[in-house]
Design an enzyme around this catalytic site. Structure first.
Site, mmCIF file in Angstrom:
data_model
loop_
_atom_site.group_PDB
_atom_site.id
_atom_site.type_symbol
_atom_site.label_atom_id
_atom_site.label_comp_id
_atom_site.label_asym_id
_atom_site.label_seq_id
_atom_site.Cartn_x
_atom_site.Cartn_y
_atom_site.Cartn_z
ATOM 1 N N HIS A 472 0.829 -1.210 0.000
ATOM 2 C CA HIS A 472 0.000 0.000 0.000
ATOM 3 C C HIS A 472 0.863 1.260 0.000
ATOM 4 O O HIS A 472 0.676 2.153 -0.835
ATOM 5 C CB HIS A 472 -0.915 -0.009 1.221
ATOM 6 N N GLU A 473 1.778 1.347 0.945
ATOM 7 C CA GLU A 473 2.594 2.557 1.036
ATOM 8 C C GLU A 473 3.467 2.734 -0.200
ATOM 9 O O GLU A 473 3.726 3.855 -0.629
ATOM 10 C CB GLU A 473 3.441 2.535 2.312
ATOM 11 N N HIS A 476 1.688 4.621 -2.836
ATOM 12 C CA HIS A 476 1.856 6.070 -2.704
ATOM 13 C C HIS A 476 3.194 6.502 -3.303
ATOM 14 O O HIS A 476 3.288 7.537 -3.980
ATOM 15 C CB HIS A 476 1.819 6.474 -1.233
ATOM 16 N N HIS A 479 3.065 6.752 -6.986
ATOM 17 C CA HIS A 479 2.334 7.951 -7.406
ATOM 18 C C HIS A 479 3.282 9.154 -7.440
ATOM 19 O O HIS A 479 3.188 10.015 -8.328
ATOM 20 C CB HIS A 479 1.182 8.193 -6.429
#
Length: 688
Positions: A472-473, A476, A479
């Site tokens: 998940h991290e 980020h 992105h």
């Protein structure tokens, strides 16, 4: 101008290290305060020059000048707030307490300046044929001025300035007190029998934690940020589980110097007053208006739509767990400290697989290299090289250079995976350097987790939740790394709060991708792959416990909305009323189910009182609608394929905040999002 900042201050000039990585080998605590103060002074001078420019407003002398301003402040602030959240100290706390209200006042000085706003308005009225990203920047800049209160009367602006400074100070105080309360609530076990069921590596980590905190013997169970704690899955002693659980639930409400209740009530009241001052009914309406949700009613609608089925599923799961509990404790009622333990026992019985069996196959280094990085390579062509010559802000931090498929470096990735007493709880991403072609800067991005650190030479074994958090991290981080925008304020994750979790949630699916899972799930001692039957079982068990997971999340999201839909006069004034308000809010929302408390209770809800998610915790489920729909898009187009990765990168990840967020989604998906895939994923409707 930086004349007041010593030339040898590491922030006085841009870093000459690769990608502008802050020079952590030189940075000391005493460098931050003068750099932050000088940075504010420098930007004030830059802003004054823009505001008094006699020339007619243009993109170059107004928008671009604003985007270029404040570089010293940006360098110092990004480094400082990264350090203060990841490796705080009494000295850093004192600086933050002093600086936070000054930064609020600095922001107000810019966005309440009528001269600047007049230039933006004039440019908005006259500008033609702007590039789409510049037109969006102009619109967003205008909106920021309006939402900051530039149109208020002078007396209201004066009150707004006071409120903003007080809110910043209270946020700082909440985070500081919660970290102290969480550290103080760690549970010391002094008898080895109390550890029964705890995996050996977790015992070793607990013993190390006790020694690190000054205990000559015993085992210290350090607390994570959420209500539920990982050891509750395996500790067999019911009284010990209750101790750990109550320690978690009691944080911030002990009536001691770390009590957060007065602070959070102050935050709720002042945010409510600020919202009304700006023309909104309450803070939740203020937040939603600038997000993709647009209205607080839309937020309420999705949460209320999901809650009944989620709670019904949780009740069904509870009945199954109660049967298992009755075998060990015939007269006992199912309690919150029983849930994780008996969920694991039921899973073990149903699936013939337990967390303890799986963890030896989930070693951090392997999951990172052969899981997270491998998926990024197969999907996007990225490669990674650890840079031992580059220094992080703490000895535990690892620095990786990230290369595109043609060998071009695109940025640095810093991994800070282990917990420590000086790090706030949870997991998060932040940038040290933002990508921007205007400033010719590439990305330096940090991922923080809070995994217990083993003794030297011992492996770091993960839970499956840790694995998902790692993916998940890193979503980020992708992105940020893929950002290809001109304007710094549109870089990477500079998107609406209820959109920012979307790309990171999409990245979680690659942990479940069979080829990726089989690549990283190797035994840390033997190197043997996880038995194929276990892999199949893991994949088949994806929806196990979704009733609990969805209910605890929705309870927290609805609690967040309840606090921030209040008017100033409706916020309780007595700290003793906090628990009663929480109970009434959960009951009213239909999510009051004692065995499944909120993922975060009010007194340790850092997202909404110490972080950037006030009235925005709904963002995770809102973003998950987009995520689940996008996962369907990947499946429809063949899954883990380079062509799909390139499309996702080009149409969405690389665009940052340079266009309307939902327009980016529609460009990828070809339509508006549909909620159906989320409902199926969460077990709220049957799969068709």
């Amino acid at each position: 101008m930086t004349t007041d900042l010593a030339a040898d201050n590491p922030f006085a000039t841009p870093s000459t290290l690769p990608y502008g990585l802050p020079d952590h080998a030189r940075i000391r605590e005493e460098h931050y305060r003068p750099a932050l103060l000088a940075g504010m002074a420098e930007q004030r001078a830059e802003i004054e020059a823009i505001a008094t420019d006699p020339a007619e407003p243009t993109v170059e002398n107004t928008l671009e000048a604003l985007e270029r301003s404040g570089r010293l402040l940006h360098r110092a602030a990004t480094s400082f707030f990264n350090q203060s959240s990841s490796d705080s100290s009494a000295g850093l706390d004192a600086i933050e307490e002093e600086i936070s209200p000054l930064l609020a006042a600095h922001h107000d000085a810019i966005y309440l300046d009528p001269r600047l706003f007049a230039r933006v308005e004039a440019l908005r009225a006259s500008a033609e044929d702007l590039e789409p990203d510049t037109a969006w920047l102009l619109e967003r800049t205008h909106t920021q001025f309006v939402r900051s209160g530039v149109g208020l009367e002078p007396a209201s602006q004066d009150r707004l300035r006071v409120l903003n400074a007080e809110i910043n100070s209270l946020e700082t105080a909440f985070g500081r007190d919660l970290l102290a309360a969480t550290n103080a609530a760690a549970v010391l076990l002094t008898h080895e029998r109390e550890l029964d069921g705890l995996p050996e590596d977790a015992r070793v980590a607990a013993a190390k934690a006790a020694r690190d905190r000054g205990h000559t013997n015993g085992w210290l169970i350090e607390l994570e940020l959420p209500t539920q704690q990982a050891p509750l899955t395996s500790l067999t002693d019911r009284e010990v589980r209750e101790r750990v659980f109550r320690a978690s639930m009691g944080r911030g409400a002990a009536g001691d110097e770390h009590d957060t209740r007065a602070t959070l009530l102050g935050l709720a009241r002042k945010r409510a007053e600020r919202a009304q001052l700006l023309g909104y009914a309450h803070h939740a309406e203020y937040v939603a208006a600038d997000a993709t949700a647009k209205t607080a009613e839309a937020v309420a609608a999705i949460l209320e739509q999901l809650a009944p089925a989620a709670v019904a599923n949780a009740h069904a799961e509870a009945a199954e767990l109660a049967e298992a509990l009755a075998h060990d404790h015939p007269d006992a009622n199912l309690e919150p400290w029983d849930w994780a333990f008996y969920a694991e026992q039921v899973k073990k019985a149903k699936r013939s697989l337990s967390e303890d069996q799986v963890r030896p196959y989930l070693e951090l280094e392997r999951v990172l290299a052969d899981g997270v990085f491998r998926a990024a390579n197969e999907l996007y062509g990225l490669t990674f090289a650890e840079r031992h010559d580059l220094v992080g802000y703490h000895p535990d931090v690892r620095v990786f250079e990230v290369f595109d498929d043609d060998g071009t470096g695109i940025g640095l990735f810093l991994g800070d995976f282990w917990t420590r007493e000086s790090k706030r709880g949870g997991a998060w991403m932040n940038n040290l350097v933002d990508q921007s072609t205007l400033l010719d800067e590439r990305v330096v991005v940090v991922n923080n987790l809070n995994i217990p650190k083993p003794p030297p030479g011992e492996p770091t074994l993960l839970t499956w939740d840790n694995v998902i958090t790692l993916f998940h991290e890193f979503g980020h981080a992708l992105h940020a790394l893929f950002s290809a925008v001109r304007w710094p304020s549109q870089s990477g994750t500079e998107v609406p709060r209820d959109f920012v979790e979307y790309p990171s949630q999409v990245n979680e699916i690659w942990a479940w991708e069979p080829s990726i899972l089989r690549a990283f799930a190797l035994h840390h001692e033997t190197g043997e792959p996880m038995p194929s039957g276990w892999v199949d079982t893991l994949l088949a068990a994806r929806q196990d416990g979704e009733g609990f997971a969805t209910t605890e999340y929705l309870a927290a999201a609805l609690l967040d909305q309840a606090w921030y839909r209040l008017s100033p006069d409706e916020v309780p004034t007595d700290v003793e009323d906090v628990e009663a308000f929480e109970a009434a809010a959960l009951e009213k929302a239909g999510v009051a189910f004692a065995p499944v408390p909120p993922r975060y209770r009010t007194t340790y809800f850092n997202h909404i009182f110490g972080g950037g998610y006030s009235a925005g915790y709904y963002s995770y489920i809102w973003s998950e609608v987009l995520d689940a729909d996008t996962v369907e898009w990947f499946r429809e187009n063949g899954g883990l394929r380079r062509e799909n990765g390139d499309a996702f990168r080009t149409k969405l990840l690389s665009r940052g905040g340079s266009l309307d967020a939902m327009a980016l989604f529609r460009d990828l998906r070809g339509r508006d999002p549909e909620i159906g895939p989320l409902l199926v994923r969460r077990g709220l409707v049957p799969a068709s």
